[in-house]
Design a protein around this motif. Sequence first.
Motif, PDB file in Angstrom:
ATOM      1  N   VAL A 199       0.839  -1.203   0.000  1.00 22.75           N
ATOM      2  CA  VAL A 199       0.000   0.000   0.000  1.00 22.75           C
ATOM      3  C   VAL A 199       0.871   1.249   0.000  1.00 22.75           C
ATOM      4  CG1 VAL A 199      -1.586   1.377   1.402  1.00 22.75           C
ATOM      5  CG2 VAL A 199      -1.999  -1.072   1.079  1.00 22.75           C
ATOM      6  N   ASN A 200       0.483   2.231  -0.804  1.00 22.74           N
ATOM      7  CA  ASN A 200       1.028   3.582  -0.738  1.00 22.74           C
ATOM      8  C   ASN A 200      -0.081   4.543  -0.328  1.00 22.74           C
ATOM      9  OD1 ASN A 200       3.281   2.819  -3.246  1.00 22.74           O
ATOM     10  ND2 ASN A 200       3.937   3.990  -1.482  1.00 22.74           N
ATOM     11  N   TYR A 201       0.312   5.552   0.435  1.00 26.16           N
ATOM     12  CA  TYR A 201      -0.628   6.612   0.821  1.00 26.16           C
ATOM     13  C   TYR A 201      -0.033   7.945   0.388  1.00 26.16           C
ATOM     14  CZ  TYR A 201      -2.662  10.230   3.799  1.00 26.16           C
ATOM     15  OH  TYR A 201      -3.227  11.384   4.252  1.00 26.16           O
ATOM     16  N   CYS A 202      -0.859   8.805  -0.185  1.00 27.92           N
ATOM     17  CA  CYS A 202      -0.412  10.124  -0.616  1.00 27.92           C
ATOM     18  C   CYS A 202      -1.150  11.201   0.182  1.00 27.92           C
ATOM     19  CB  CYS A 202      -0.679  10.340  -2.105  1.00 27.92           C
ATOM     20  SG  CYS A 202       0.209   9.189  -3.180  1.00 27.92           S
ATOM     21  N   THR A 203      -0.387  12.174   0.651  1.00 29.73           N
ATOM     22  CA  THR A 203      -1.018  13.319   1.297  1.00 29.73           C
ATOM     23  C   THR A 203      -1.714  14.174   0.248  1.00 29.73           C
ATOM     24  OG1 THR A 203       0.997  14.639   1.102  1.00 29.73           O
ATOM     25  CG2 THR A 203       0.736  13.328   3.107  1.00 29.73           C
ATOM     26  N   ASP A 204      -2.479  15.148   0.712  1.00 24.85           N
ATOM     27  CA  ASP A 204      -3.212  15.990  -0.235  1.00 24.85           C
ATOM     28  C   ASP A 204      -2.287  16.808  -1.119  1.00 24.85           C
ATOM     29  OD1 ASP A 204      -5.616  15.058   0.672  1.00 24.85           O
ATOM     30  OD2 ASP A 204      -5.958  16.721   2.072  1.00 24.85           O
ATOM     31  N   ASN A 205      -1.041  17.040  -0.652  1.00 29.02           N
ATOM     32  CA  ASN A 205      -0.108  17.782  -1.501  1.00 29.02           C
ATOM     33  C   ASN A 205       0.688  16.882  -2.427  1.00 29.02           C
ATOM     34  OD1 ASN A 205       1.742  16.573   0.157  1.00 29.02           O
ATOM     35  ND2 ASN A 205       2.336  18.442   1.259  1.00 29.02           N
ATOM     36  N   GLY A 206       0.359  15.575  -2.445  1.00 28.36           N
ATOM     37  CA  GLY A 206       0.937  14.662  -3.415  1.00 28.36           C
ATOM     38  C   GLY A 206       2.149  13.892  -2.957  1.00 28.36           C
ATOM     39  N   ARG A 207       2.562  14.038  -1.690  1.00 26.34           N
ATOM     40  CA  ARG A 207       3.737  13.311  -1.240  1.00 26.34           C
ATOM     41  C   ARG A 207       3.384  11.852  -0.971  1.00 26.34           C
ATOM     42  NH1 ARG A 207       7.831  14.823   3.793  1.00 26.34           N
ATOM     43  NH2 ARG A 207       9.275  13.096   3.430  1.00 26.34           N
ATOM     44  N   ILE A 311       5.184 -14.190  -7.400  1.00 26.88           N
ATOM     45  CA  ILE A 311       3.839 -13.690  -7.173  1.00 26.88           C
ATOM     46  C   ILE A 311       3.855 -12.175  -7.343  1.00 26.88           C
ATOM     47  CG2 ILE A 311       1.972 -13.429  -5.494  1.00 26.88           C
ATOM     48  CD1 ILE A 311       2.258 -16.256  -6.424  1.00 26.88           C
ATOM     49  N   ASP A 312       2.960 -11.649  -8.174  1.00 27.50           N
ATOM     50  CA  ASP A 312       2.838 -10.210  -8.337  1.00 27.50           C
ATOM     51  C   ASP A 312       2.045  -9.615  -7.171  1.00 27.50           C
ATOM     52  OD1 ASP A 312       4.211 -10.284 -10.736  1.00 27.50           O
ATOM     53  OD2 ASP A 312       2.380 -10.517 -11.928  1.00 27.50           O
ATOM     54  N   PHE A 313       2.393  -8.384  -6.783  1.00 24.44           N
ATOM     55  CA  PHE A 313       1.704  -7.700  -5.703  1.00 24.44           C
ATOM     56  C   PHE A 313       0.384  -7.110  -6.186  1.00 24.44           C
ATOM     57  CE2 PHE A 313       6.218  -7.303  -4.579  1.00 24.44           C
ATOM     58  CZ  PHE A 313       6.193  -7.787  -3.283  1.00 24.44           C
ATOM     59  N   GLU A 314      -0.576  -7.037  -5.281  1.00 22.22           N
ATOM     60  CA  GLU A 314      -1.719  -6.147  -5.454  1.00 22.22           C
ATOM     61  C   GLU A 314      -1.302  -4.824  -4.831  1.00 22.22           C
ATOM     62  OE1 GLU A 314      -5.087  -4.359  -6.477  1.00 22.22           O
ATOM     63  OE2 GLU A 314      -4.676  -6.441  -7.036  1.00 22.22           O
ATOM     64  N   HIS A 315      -1.014  -3.833  -5.679  1.00 24.57           N
ATOM     65  CA  HIS A 315      -0.485  -2.549  -5.202  1.00 24.57           C
ATOM     66  C   HIS A 315      -1.637  -1.566  -5.114  1.00 24.57           C
ATOM     67  CE1 HIS A 315       3.208   0.337  -5.419  1.00 24.57           C
ATOM     68  NE2 HIS A 315       2.416   0.585  -4.392  1.00 24.57           N
ATOM     69  N   ILE A 316      -1.920  -1.109  -3.891  1.00 24.11           N
ATOM     70  CA  ILE A 316      -3.063  -0.235  -3.645  1.00 24.11           C
ATOM     71  C   ILE A 316      -2.568   1.173  -3.326  1.00 24.11           C
ATOM     72  CG2 ILE A 316      -5.046   0.186  -2.147  1.00 24.11           C
ATOM     73  CD1 ILE A 316      -5.174  -2.838  -1.710  1.00 24.11           C
ATOM     74  N   PHE A 317      -3.164   2.171  -3.974  1.00 18.30           N
ATOM     75  CA  PHE A 317      -2.814   3.565  -3.731  1.00 18.30           C
ATOM     76  C   PHE A 317      -4.011   4.267  -3.106  1.00 18.30           C
ATOM     77  CE2 PHE A 317      -0.101   2.157  -7.154  1.00 18.30           C
ATOM     78  CZ  PHE A 317       1.131   2.715  -6.849  1.00 18.30           C
ATOM     79  N   GLY A 321      -4.486   9.813  -6.516  1.00 18.14           N
ATOM     80  CA  GLY A 321      -4.936  10.242  -7.827  1.00 18.14           C
ATOM     81  C   GLY A 321      -4.822   9.124  -8.846  1.00 18.14           C
ATOM     82  N   ASP A 322      -4.782   9.515 -10.109  1.00 18.72           N
ATOM     83  CA  ASP A 322      -4.778   8.536 -11.198  1.00 18.72           C
ATOM     84  C   ASP A 322      -3.390   8.251 -11.741  1.00 18.72           C
ATOM     85  OD1 ASP A 322      -7.546   8.405 -11.072  1.00 18.72           O
ATOM     86  OD2 ASP A 322      -7.769  10.103 -12.461  1.00 18.72           O
ATOM     87  N   ASP A 323      -2.348   8.881 -11.144  1.00 18.93           N
ATOM     88  CA  ASP A 323      -1.006   8.725 -11.720  1.00 18.93           C
ATOM     89  C   ASP A 323       0.016   8.407 -10.628  1.00 18.93           C
ATOM     90  OD1 ASP A 323       1.059   8.681 -13.541  1.00 18.93           O
ATOM     91  OD2 ASP A 323       1.433  10.846 -13.400  1.00 18.93           O
ATOM     92  N   PRO A 324      -0.110   7.242  -9.981  1.00 16.05           N
ATOM     93  CA  PRO A 324       0.867   6.896  -8.961  1.00 16.05           C
ATOM     94  C   PRO A 324       2.256   6.745  -9.571  1.00 16.05           C
ATOM     95  CG  PRO A 324      -0.472   4.986  -9.523  1.00 16.05           C
ATOM     96  CD  PRO A 324      -1.076   6.164 -10.210  1.00 16.05           C
ATOM     97  N   THR A 325       3.273   7.203  -8.818  1.00 22.46           N
ATOM     98  CA  THR A 325       4.623   7.193  -9.367  1.00 22.46           C
ATOM     99  C   THR A 325       5.448   6.012  -8.893  1.00 22.46           C
ATOM    100  OG1 THR A 325       5.416   8.571  -7.547  1.00 22.46           O
ATOM    101  CG2 THR A 325       4.637   9.693  -9.530  1.00 22.46           C
ATOM    102  N   GLN A 326       5.036   5.358  -7.822  1.00 24.87           N
ATOM    103  CA  GLN A 326       5.806   4.231  -7.321  1.00 24.87           C
ATOM    104  C   GLN A 326       5.364   2.947  -8.021  1.00 24.87           C
ATOM    105  OE1 GLN A 326       8.247   4.464  -5.287  1.00 24.87           O
ATOM    106  NE2 GLN A 326       7.994   6.210  -3.931  1.00 24.87           N
TER     107      GLN A 326
END
Length: 555
Positions: A199-207, A311-317, A321-326
Amino acid sequence: MKSLSKILMPSLAIIFFFFTSCTQDEPVGKEEFGDNLAVIEIGPILNDLLNRQMEGDIPACSDEVPTFAQIMLTHELGSVDVVVPILADDSGLFTDYDEELAIPVPDGETTTEVSLTDFMVYAEEPGAEVMPIWVAPKEGSDYENFVNDPLPIVFDLRAGSKKYVPVEVLCFDDRDVNLYGYQFFDLIPKELYEFCVFVNYCTDNGRHYTGNYNLSIDYLMGDEVTNLYDGESPLTGNTEEDDSGDWYADPLCLAIPAPMYGEADTDIYLRVTVTLTAWDDNYGDPAGEYSEIIELSWNDVQAYFGDDDTIDFEHIFFNCGDDPTQDCPITEEDTDGDCVPNEDDVCPGYDDEDDMDGDGVPDGCDACPEDFGDPLDGGCPVQDCTGDADGDGINDCDDGCPYQAGPESNNGCPEQGGDYCETAYMEGDTELNTLANANRWGWAERYQTGIDGDSESFDIWAGAGQNDTSKGEHVGTAVISVDDDDITLVITLEPGVSLNELHVNLSEDAPSGNSVFAPGQYNLNDEVSPSTLTYTWDRDYSDDFYIIVHAVACY
């Protein structure tokens, strides 16, 4: 509660055991032991409660005959997990003798405490696709009130005795597996597959941050739901002991079954719920409540299977937004999430694959990302005057010999005559400029035991620009020897020659990038010194390997 139409198990002589509610000690009979052992014999007592079966409160029984028991227990000196046959006599059922059920009593003690934690009865020897027919329920489970003494049962064993322990069991229905107090896969013997989440989490400023979370997985059977996991979380930590590094969360991988009840490959049978949680040391409290539900068919599960049993990960953001960078999880082994382990990372913090000009320097570390250049000049062309490739303190544009160290008084070139120092390499079979795209002389040796044998000698040349040894100075030899997993390097210098620097790179695969042209980043630099000329390293790979020996030779 689901009630199944099954044939009821005759009570037979089991009623006798139902009224035997206490454990009994008796001297050890046919088995002879020392004074520090005690034997356990367990008698399963079927509490069939016919009226409760008819009402659907507990599962109905089948007519299968009990023949094996799986017993799990702990004692003061260890634990036991054993499958034993079930025998019967006029008194009822009991487990056969097994050495695993001869429990040691601690030295100096006459008794030891034992806790029976798990007890299952089978109609055939447990194995793949074999489910129990009777199970002893546990404390805290939905079925604990249907027996007088739910597990765990704790009792004392006296040295030199045999204890009979009656255990009440209920008939088993795999659709009610969680109601007995066991984990789903303790009782359901199905082939399992890994399902991994990151899992990745992004703050409202995109970090971007690595996310912490709770995960649950349910097995769906029409209107019925069986929980497989609840409240699972990843292992989290920091790359530095003092928490000064990067925070990471390892991918969470859990075992899941293939469809078990005749579902089609396209039928949804698993529901995964992932809920973001706070992480005080990393991103604090999330900006909102975030949860995602993933529904899986067998086709969906198989889509995670990669090549070579990966095994491939299920990567959840969450909130990204629609353009995760990781693209890869940030872990202790890959702290920038660029899918390159730290130990192999050419440009930490950036994606090593991004290299617009193709000069081997990732864009994130390339001072001239659009212009092909030299790795030792920060990725810029020498004529851009941005680097000092030979490290002699003179800018390459002002250095008459940008790839050979020399004093400023000699225009940056080595002085001819007197004491001076030059770059030197062991002459191997592979030119460095064939391993990475840059204008730099030197060699690597691909040592092949089948060709080079157990030992081989190589010349060391200083100042042999363009790999032309006629222009260089022979300053010594290097002997490489192989003995099983040991690789030994012995350097012998010519009279009057000393080393000011020594760098060694040793790898199973062909080196590339800075592992070729940046001697200061060679992987064995921490283990070598110009004052020591003999080394032995242990390897854990095949007979073939690559070695680069670089030095600054003074003479």
